[in-house]
Structure formats: structure tokens, C-alpha cells
Design a protein around this motif. Sequence first.
Motif, PDB file in Angstrom:
ATOM      1  N   THR A 120     -60.822  85.896 103.850  1.00  0.00           N
ATOM      2  CA  THR A 120     -59.757  86.771 103.326  1.00  0.00           C
ATOM      3  C   THR A 120     -60.195  87.425 102.030  1.00  0.00           C
ATOM      4  N   ARG A 121     -60.741  86.602 101.130  1.00  0.00           N
ATOM      5  CA  ARG A 121     -61.178  87.136  99.835  1.00  0.00           C
ATOM      6  C   ARG A 121     -62.304  88.154 100.027  1.00  0.00           C
ATOM      7  N   PHE A 122     -63.229  87.861 100.960  1.00  0.00           N
ATOM      8  CA  PHE A 122     -64.358  88.761 101.211  1.00  0.00           C
ATOM      9  C   PHE A 122     -63.879  90.142 101.661  1.00  0.00           C
ATOM     10  N   VAL A 123     -62.995  90.181 102.698  1.00  0.00           N
ATOM     11  CA  VAL A 123     -62.566  91.502 103.203  1.00  0.00           C
ATOM     12  C   VAL A 123     -61.724  92.253 102.170  1.00  0.00           C
ATOM     13  N   GLN A 124     -60.934  91.506 101.410  1.00  0.00           N
ATOM     14  CA  GLN A 124     -60.119  92.159 100.373  1.00  0.00           C
ATOM     15  C   GLN A 124     -60.999  92.784  99.291  1.00  0.00           C
ATOM     16  N   MET A 125     -62.019  92.037  98.880  1.00  0.00           N
ATOM     17  CA  MET A 125     -62.929  92.534  97.836  1.00  0.00           C
ATOM     18  C   MET A 125     -63.726  93.750  98.331  1.00  0.00           C
ATOM     19  N   VAL A 126     -64.217  93.660  99.591  1.00  0.00           N
ATOM     20  CA  VAL A 126     -64.989  94.788 100.142  1.00  0.00           C
ATOM     21  C   VAL A 126     -64.096  96.027 100.262  1.00  0.00           C
ATOM     22  N   ALA A 127     -62.875  95.838 100.764  1.00  0.00           N
ATOM     23  CA  ALA A 127     -61.940  96.969 100.914  1.00  0.00           C
ATOM     24  C   ALA A 127     -61.643  97.602  99.557  1.00  0.00           C
ATOM     25  N   GLU A 128     -61.518  96.759  98.544  1.00  0.00           N
ATOM     26  CA  GLU A 128     -61.204  97.280  97.198  1.00  0.00           C
ATOM     27  C   GLU A 128     -62.421  97.984  96.589  1.00  0.00           C
ATOM     28  N   GLN A 129     -63.618  97.371  96.760  1.00  0.00           N
ATOM     29  CA  GLN A 129     -64.840  97.972  96.206  1.00  0.00           C
ATOM     30  C   GLN A 129     -65.218  99.280  96.925  1.00  0.00           C
ATOM     31  N   ALA A 130     -64.836  99.389  98.199  1.00  0.00           N
ATOM     32  CA  ALA A 130     -65.164 100.592  98.978  1.00  0.00           C
ATOM     33  C   ALA A 130     -64.385 101.827  98.522  1.00  0.00           C
ATOM     34  N   THR A 131     -63.420 101.625  97.637  1.00  0.00           N
ATOM     35  CA  THR A 131     -62.677 102.789  97.106  1.00  0.00           C
ATOM     36  C   THR A 131     -63.452 103.484  95.991  1.00  0.00           C
ATOM     37  N   ARG A 132     -64.532 102.829  95.494  1.00  0.00           N
ATOM     38  CA  ARG A 132     -65.302 103.408  94.377  1.00  0.00           C
ATOM     39  C   ARG A 132     -66.658 103.911  94.891  1.00  0.00           C
ATOM     40  N   PRO A 133     -66.912 105.213  94.773  1.00  0.00           N
ATOM     41  CA  PRO A 133     -68.164 105.789  95.307  1.00  0.00           C
ATOM     42  C   PRO A 133     -69.427 105.110  94.790  1.00  0.00           C
ATOM     43  N   GLN A 134     -69.401 104.645  93.542  1.00  0.00           N
ATOM     44  CA  GLN A 134     -70.625 104.056  92.969  1.00  0.00           C
ATOM     45  C   GLN A 134     -71.012 102.729  93.645  1.00  0.00           C
ATOM     46  N   ASN A 135     -70.071 102.108  94.369  1.00  0.00           N
ATOM     47  CA  ASN A 135     -70.370 100.824  95.023  1.00  0.00           C
ATOM     48  C   ASN A 135     -70.901 100.979  96.447  1.00  0.00           C
ATOM     49  N   ILE A 136     -70.763 102.154  97.009  1.00  0.00           N
ATOM     50  CA  ILE A 136     -71.008 102.336  98.446  1.00  0.00           C
ATOM     51  C   ILE A 136     -72.442 101.975  98.835  1.00  0.00           C
TER      52      ILE A 136
END
Length: 509
Positions: free
Chosen positions: A18-34
Motif C-alpha cells: 500500500t505504501r509503495f503504490v501510494q508513494m509511487v503515485a504521489e512521486q509520479a506527479t512530479r516531472p523531475q522524478n519520472i
Amino acid sequence: MSQRQVLQVFELYQNARTRFVQMVAEQATRPQNIETLQNAGVMSLLRPLLLDVVPTIQQTAALALGRLANYNDDLAEAVVKGDILPQLVYSLAEQNCVYKKAAAFVLRAVGKHSPQLAQATVDCGALDSLVICLEDFDPGVKEAAAWALAYIARHNAELSQAVVDAGAVPLLVLCIQEPETALKRIAASALSDISKHSPELAQTVVDVGAIAHLAQMILNPDEKLKQQVLSALSHIAKHSVDLAEMVVEAEIFPVVLTCLKDKDDFVKKNACTLIREIAKHTPELSQLIVNAGGVAAVIDCIGSCKGNIRLPGIMMLGYVAAHSENLAMAVIISKGVPQLSDCLSEEPEDHIKAAAAWALGQVGRHTPEHARAVAITNTLPVLLALYMSPESSEDLQVKSKKAIKNIIQKCTYLPALEPFLYDAPPNILKYVAGQFSKVLPHDSKARRLFVTSGGLKKIQEIKAEPGSILQEYINNINSCYPEEIVRYYSPGYSDILLQRIDSYQPLIN
């Protein structure tokens, strides 16, 4: 190990997922993390989580994939290559509304990038599942499905036809009748994307009664909905006279003219585009627009905005004026020429200047009266400067030259033509000389003015090819004057007089 301790292991594993998918979904909103996420192999890690036993993990994994695929076509390609799409399509029919929205978002994010990626979503059977979602009780699911269908349809006629064949159009028309504004917007956008490719696709939209429902929403207070409604009607009207007439029969005039005063620039632009797409077809449709006050309203609209927002309005005036001299006169009477002239001088973009040049040429090409209306706004020197400027685009040069030729060939207002004797290149000069050769034989006042203003002197200085049309026009002009006047203004005549003074022997008593 107790039962509780065993279950705790599973609980910890679930919390970690749960924590993994939430963190990835949140980080994917920032272009610099892609890029970092991509390099870490995030796609292959998210894929199995789409089939997780915990619904929230499934949904969040789909959301994360959608955000990644939305970012660029490489990541969208990775979704396709990872065989993720068939999984999503299968789940669209089975899962709850939250998952359906997330899955439709992934399909949209993949399909938006290119026709090839959109085709990949079609090939995995997405269209049938998305069309079923248009009948879902949840407006959010309908909206997500309509959005994905719009992104697939917008690429080309083949993909649009696939959307039509899946049975989407009648359901999209039902969606624009739903109370939710967001759903209306997306459904209108999808109908617009389907209609734009061909007359046949536009006809399928018309056949299910879309025009009447779209026309009723022209005055909706929501700006974005108005933009999409006007765009859809434009795409329907542009294809043929019959389709344009069907749009007009929905009584869009004079209602649509109120959109030309809207505070939103894109509503103005799309309203002008709709009027342009109707006006271009026939003189009768243009006359209908004139009778409704459409020409004056478009001219006011052009004056109230700048840049690309002006472009469809400029072109609409050109189309109206092109049909007949009466319609061109309607543009003149509504003070369209000064407005077009301002666009020609003010706009920095060459393509907008080119459209204004073309429209002015269409207004001025009918009769001497039309040409004079354009000439007195001091437009001709501006057109000449744009034609001769090395910085002008090729299209602007071509359209400026054509407009100059169209206007000059009808212009009998000589004060506007005279500056061209000094500045114009030979290929333009012949049209100017041609007009003088037509007017001067019949106007004694103009002949006198032509001498006193220096025009006759300039004509004698022009070096024309013997036997050329230009030389013929010069000969015609010279034949309007006594021979000694022509000689007097010819180059070198003063030297001849001085020689005669030198050789003259005065009589001395």
C-alpha cells in the motif's frame, strides 16, 4: 509462532505494498522524478499490483501507471510492451467505479500520445469496455471513459471510425444531456474529435441528433463547455453545404453572436471559427450571416482581441467578401477594412498578416469602389513592404503580392497608386502602369495632376523591355500628352537644352 504472528507478516506485506503504490503515485506527479522511477523498473513492479487482492492497491497502482504513461510516449510504450493493457481492459468490466476510473485514465494516458499507441489500446479490446462504461451509473466513470474515447478518436479517421463502430456516438449524445457539467464537456469534446476527420464521421454524429442538443448549450454559463460545443458544431459544419445548413437550421443565429462578446478568448475564437466554417460554403449562407448582424459582430470581436484569437474572424471576413461584390460591400460598410488593415500592421505573426492580406485582397478585387475602400486606408504600401521584405515568410509574400495585384487591377483612385511608381518592382509596376493607362485618357484633371505630382517624369525614367506589356502601358500613358511635354520630362532632356544653349548664336545688333 502464534496465528497472530503469522497474520502480522501478511499485514506488514500489505502495508508495504500500500505504501509503495501510494508513494509511487504521489512521486509520479512530479516531472523531475519520472526518469528515476523509470530507471528503477517501476513498470514491472506496478504490473502485478494491478491484480492485487486489496482493491485500494489495485486502484492506486492503476493511478500511478496512468500518471507515468501520461508523462511521455516512452513510458506509454512501456505500458503497452508490458502487456498491462489487456489486464486493465479485463478489469474495466469487473471492478468497482474507482478502479474503472483509474483504468480508463491509463488507457487515455497511453492513447493520447500517437496514433500507434491509440491503435494499441484499440487492438487490446479497450473500445467495447469503454463504451460499456459510458452506460455506468457513476458520472465519473462515464467521464473517464468519454475522455479516453476522445483521445483515441482525435488522431485520425480510422481510429474515429473504430470508436463509432463500437457504438460510442449515441451514448456520447446521451452524456451531453446529463446534468454534470464536467461530463457534458468531455462528451462534447469527444463528439468534436470524431466529427473533425470526414463528412461521413460528422454525418454519424448528426444522425443521432447531436446538433440540436449541442445548439441548446451555446449559451451555457460554463466557458469550457461553450468552447467544446462551438468546436463540435464547427467540425460538423466545415465538411459540406448540407452539414452547414443543418447547423444553421438548429437556430444558432443570432444566439452564437453573443459568444463573440464573451470574456473568454477561446469562446470568441471558436465562435468565429463556427461562423467562418458556415460562411465559406455559399453566398446564401454568407448572406444569412450578414442579415443576422454576423459580419459587424465579427469585426467588433477582431478589434477586441489579439493574436491567434483573431485568425478565424479575419478568414471569415475574407470568405464572405470572396463570394460576391454585394457581400464584400457589406464588409466595407461594417468598417471591416480598417480593422483588417490594423491586423496587417499590428500583428507580429506572419501567418496572421498573411490571412489579413488575403482577406483585404478578397474585399478589394470586385470593383473600383471596392478597391478604393481598401486603398484609402493606406493598406497598399504596407502590403508592398511585406511582399518585398526578406524577413516575410513565403506564404506572406505570395498572399501580399496576390492582394496587391487584385486591388490594383480594379483601383482607379490614382493618388493611392502613384507611390508604387517609385517603390514597386517591375512585376507589380506593370499593373500600376496599366491602371494609369486606363484612367488618364478619360480624365483631364487626373492628367494634369499626374504631371504636377511628378508621375509623368517618373514614367519616363522606367526602363521597360521593348515590346513588353509595361512598355505598351508607358506608350499609352505618353499618348495622353503632347509630345513636347513628354520630351520635357524625359531623362537627359535638360542636357539637350543645355547643348542647344551652347550652340546657340545670339543675334547681336
